[in-house]
Design an enzyme around this catalytic site. Structure first.
Site, PDB file in Angstrom:
ATOM      1  CG  ASP A 112      -5.734   8.140   2.301  1.00  0.00           C
ATOM      2  OD1 ASP A 112      -4.764   8.081   3.076  1.00  0.00           O
ATOM      3  OD2 ASP A 112      -6.346   9.184   2.046  1.00  0.00           O
ATOM      4  CG  ASP A 131      -4.377   9.294   7.456  1.00  0.00           C
ATOM      5  OD1 ASP A 131      -3.544  10.218   7.395  1.00  0.00           O
ATOM      6  OD2 ASP A 131      -5.050   8.910   6.475  1.00  0.00           O
TER       7      ASP A 131
END
EC number: 3.4.23.36
Length: 155
Positions: A112, A131
């Site tokens: 991330d 995401d």
């Protein structure tokens, strides 16, 4: 088929961005993009959304694999029956889901990097390109079902 090319493009874009972060930053390192509001922060997420279900491999590997394969088959089977918006939303979800799935299988965690701090004292989770596509796909599907499905049913 164009839908599968879009899935592939999402996966490639996601993996490229993750590779750039993975190969050029240390875990926890953070670089400002727009002051402290938007940063690139390298995080290794061993769970699902918001780091839930860490170390729950049935939920993180097996279940997504089954769902993603089923969704890819549905895209093919329903391509002429479902609306383009419905198919595109599932394409977005599949592209993002496969991008994160690749990370979990190959690394044991998801890379991330987008760290947004719009609201002071609210710790919004760090997220990635996959995401974004998963959320955009879910949002698009929700809008399609709420606003357009009824209109299509009346025709």
């Amino acid at each position: 088929m164009i839908y599968y090319l879009v899935v592939a493009a999402i996966i490639l874009f996601d993996q490229l961005i993750k590779y750039l972060v993975f190969s050029n930053m240390n875990v926890g390192q953070s670089l400002p993009v727009i002051g402290d509001i938007i940063r690139i922060t390298y995080v290794q997420n061993q769970g699902a959304a918001f780091s839930m279900w860490e170390q729950q491999w049935i939920i993180l590997i097996v279940l997504p694999a089954v769902v993603l394969v089923a969704a890819l088959v549905l895209i093919y089977m329903k391509r002429n029956l479902w609306s383009r918006i419905t198919i595109l939303s599932i394409v977005f979800i599949c592209g993002g889901g496969i991008g994160n799935f690749i990370d979990r299988v190959s690394r044991g965690y998801v890379v991330d990097m987008f760290d947004c701090r719009f609201i002071p004292s609210f710790d919004f989770p760090v997220f990635n390109v996959a995401d974004i596509f998963i959320c955009a796909g879910c949002g698009l599907l929700l809008l399609d079902v709420i606003f357009l499905e009824g209109k299509r049913a009346k025709k």
